[in-house]
Design a protein around this motif. Structure first.
Motif, short mmCIF file in Angstrom:
data_model
loop_
_atom_site.label_atom_id
_atom_site.label_comp_id
_atom_site.label_asym_id
_atom_site.label_seq_id
_atom_site.Cartn_x
_atom_site.Cartn_y
_atom_site.Cartn_z
N ASN A 71 21.65 -17.72 20.43
CA ASN A 71 21.33 -18.82 19.53
C ASN A 71 19.90 -19.27 19.75
O ASN A 71 19.44 -19.36 20.90
CB ASN A 71 22.25 -20.02 19.77
CG ASN A 71 23.70 -19.72 19.44
OD1 ASN A 71 24.48 -19.35 20.32
ND2 ASN A 71 24.08 -19.87 18.18
N ARG B 180 26.62 -13.74 22.49
CA ARG B 180 26.04 -14.60 21.45
C ARG B 180 24.63 -15.03 21.85
O ARG B 180 24.37 -15.37 23.00
CB ARG B 180 26.91 -15.86 21.25
CG ARG B 180 28.31 -15.58 20.80
CD ARG B 180 29.09 -16.86 20.57
NE ARG B 180 29.06 -17.78 21.71
CZ ARG B 180 29.79 -17.63 22.81
NH1 ARG B 180 30.60 -16.59 22.93
NH2 ARG B 180 29.71 -18.51 23.79
N LYS C 286 16.96 -8.71 20.15
CA LYS C 286 16.87 -9.04 18.74
C LYS C 286 17.53 -10.39 18.47
O LYS C 286 18.39 -10.85 19.22
CB LYS C 286 17.56 -7.96 17.90
CG LYS C 286 16.89 -6.60 17.94
CD LYS C 286 17.64 -5.59 17.10
CE LYS C 286 16.96 -4.23 17.14
NZ LYS C 286 17.70 -3.22 16.35
N TYR C 287 17.11 -10.98 17.37
CA TYR C 287 17.75 -12.19 16.86
C TYR C 287 18.02 -11.97 15.38
O TYR C 287 17.08 -11.73 14.61
CB TYR C 287 16.88 -13.42 17.08
CG TYR C 287 17.46 -14.69 16.51
CD1 TYR C 287 18.63 -15.24 17.06
CD2 TYR C 287 16.87 -15.33 15.42
CE1 TYR C 287 19.18 -16.39 16.54
CE2 TYR C 287 17.42 -16.49 14.90
CZ TYR C 287 18.57 -17.02 15.46
OH TYR C 287 19.13 -18.16 14.94
N ARG C 288 19.29 -12.00 15.02
CA ARG C 288 19.71 -11.73 13.64
C ARG C 288 19.14 -10.42 13.12
O ARG C 288 18.68 -10.31 11.99
CB ARG C 288 19.34 -12.90 12.73
CG ARG C 288 20.10 -14.19 13.07
CD ARG C 288 19.80 -15.31 12.11
NE ARG C 288 20.63 -16.47 12.42
CZ ARG C 288 20.56 -17.64 11.78
NH1 ARG C 288 19.69 -17.80 10.78
NH2 ARG C 288 21.34 -18.64 12.12
N GLY C 289 19.16 -9.42 13.99
CA GLY C 289 18.72 -8.09 13.61
C GLY C 289 17.24 -7.85 13.66
O GLY C 289 16.77 -6.73 13.44
N TYR D 11 15.62 -19.54 23.14
CA TYR D 11 16.93 -18.97 22.89
C TYR D 11 17.91 -19.23 24.04
O TYR D 11 17.50 -19.36 25.19
CB TYR D 11 16.83 -17.46 22.68
CG TYR D 11 16.05 -17.06 21.45
CD1 TYR D 11 16.69 -16.87 20.23
CD2 TYR D 11 14.68 -16.88 21.51
CE1 TYR D 11 15.97 -16.50 19.09
CE2 TYR D 11 13.95 -16.51 20.39
CZ TYR D 11 14.61 -16.32 19.18
OH TYR D 11 13.90 -15.97 18.07
#
Length: 310
Positions: free
Chosen positions: A167, A165, A111-114, A157
């Motif tokens: 990003n 983390r 996931k990325y930011r949920g 990413y």
């Protein structure tokens, strides 16, 4: 297949008279080709993905080709981390996994930011342990029809070495696909395999592992060649030459992006990687096949830091 020579400089990389060798065929299918070759030095064999059949294959110089793993969730690109653990992108589960030595699986990213990732495609590991992967748009049948997209962007990413983390380091490509670092890891190359773009982009890598987006520049434009294939798998050698699948086969580019020649393949090439004890054999996959070619140059070992042996 013969080699298409566009510059005399190619002779120092692929000696005249050199041909590629087909090692096997019959993989892939309507929903995906053979992909993701990675050399496992400790066992002296190559692993590669059979996306359509959701399995991982193994090629051994004495034993030939066999099935290494079933039900890979349509595994695609794969590599090794610093500890020799396999890191794999999966289309169906829409995540990047790491296979531990005890057989367990660690989720690197899903996931990325949920929001659930689209369709992780290709992956590289930097020498500091950070994991970089591409996440092109979802595409049926690569991803299940009942898994609607959650992200409105196709990104590249970076996952920190401790996996704490994630990003997004690139967000302006249409179909980010293959990626690789320059030998000194100061440049990250990422290709955009959208059929209207067919580009390889280059980005400067900052000290913290992020990318300097202001440095984004065109490294190679493959448009205008109507032969089958496009930018997909991509690797570099110790001299900084870039090898990328493209129209006709595998394009060999010098560090300035000049197209020196093409390793031709029937159909289209999908991915590639270095192998053998001296890292001078380039293994590459096609839509339905596996090949290799011996070169005069040395590739970047996987994992980074592995030393060639005579």
């Amino acid at each position: 297949m013969p080699i298409e020579r566009l510059s005399a400089a190619l002779d120092a990389i692929i000696p005249p008279g050199t041909d590629s060798e087909e090692l096997g065929r019959g993989f892939g299918g309507p929903t995906g080709p053979a992909e993701g070759p990675v050399w496992i030095a400790e066992h002296g064999h190559l692993l590669f993905s059979d996306i359509h059949n959701s399995r991982r294959m193994r090629w051994h110089p004495e034993q030939g080709i066999s099935i290494d793993k079933e039900d890979t969730q349509n595994g695609n690109g794969q590599t090794l981390d610093r500890e020799g653990r396999l890191v794999v992108c999966h289309h169906f589960s829409r995540r990047v996994d790491r296979e531990e030595k005890d057989g367990s699986v660690t989720v690197v990213a899903d996931k990325y930011r949920g929001l659930k990732l689209n369709r992780p495609n290709d992956v590289v590991v930097k020498s500091d342990g950070a994991i970089y992967f591409t996440d092109p748009p979802p595409k049926v049948p690569f991803t299940p029809i009942d898994h609607p997209p959650e992200l409105d962007v196709a990104g590249v990413y970076r996952v920190s070495p401790d996996l704490q983390r994630i990003n997004m380091v690139v967000r302006d490509l249409i179909n980010p696909n293959g990626l690789c670092f320059s030998p000194d890891e100061t440049i990250l190359y990422v290709n955009d395999s959208n059929r209207h773009r067919m580009l390889i982009m280059a980005y400067d890598v900052e000290a913290d592992g992020m990318l300097d987006l202001g440095s984004a520049r065109l490294f190679c434009d493959m448009r205008g060649d109507d032969r089958p294939g496009g930018p997909d798998g991509m690797k570099v050698d110790v001299d900084g030459n870039v090898y990328c699948t493209g129209p006709g086969g595998i394009w060999v580019l010098n560090p300035q992006g000049e197209h020196l020649g093409t390793i031709l393949i029937e159909g289209r090439a999908s991915n590639l990687n270095w192998g053998d004890a001296d890292w001078r054999t380039l293994y590459f996959t096609g839509a339905r096949s596996l090949h290799r070619i011996r070169l005069s140059t040395t590739g970047i070992p996987v994992p980074r830091g592995a030393l060639p042996t005579s």
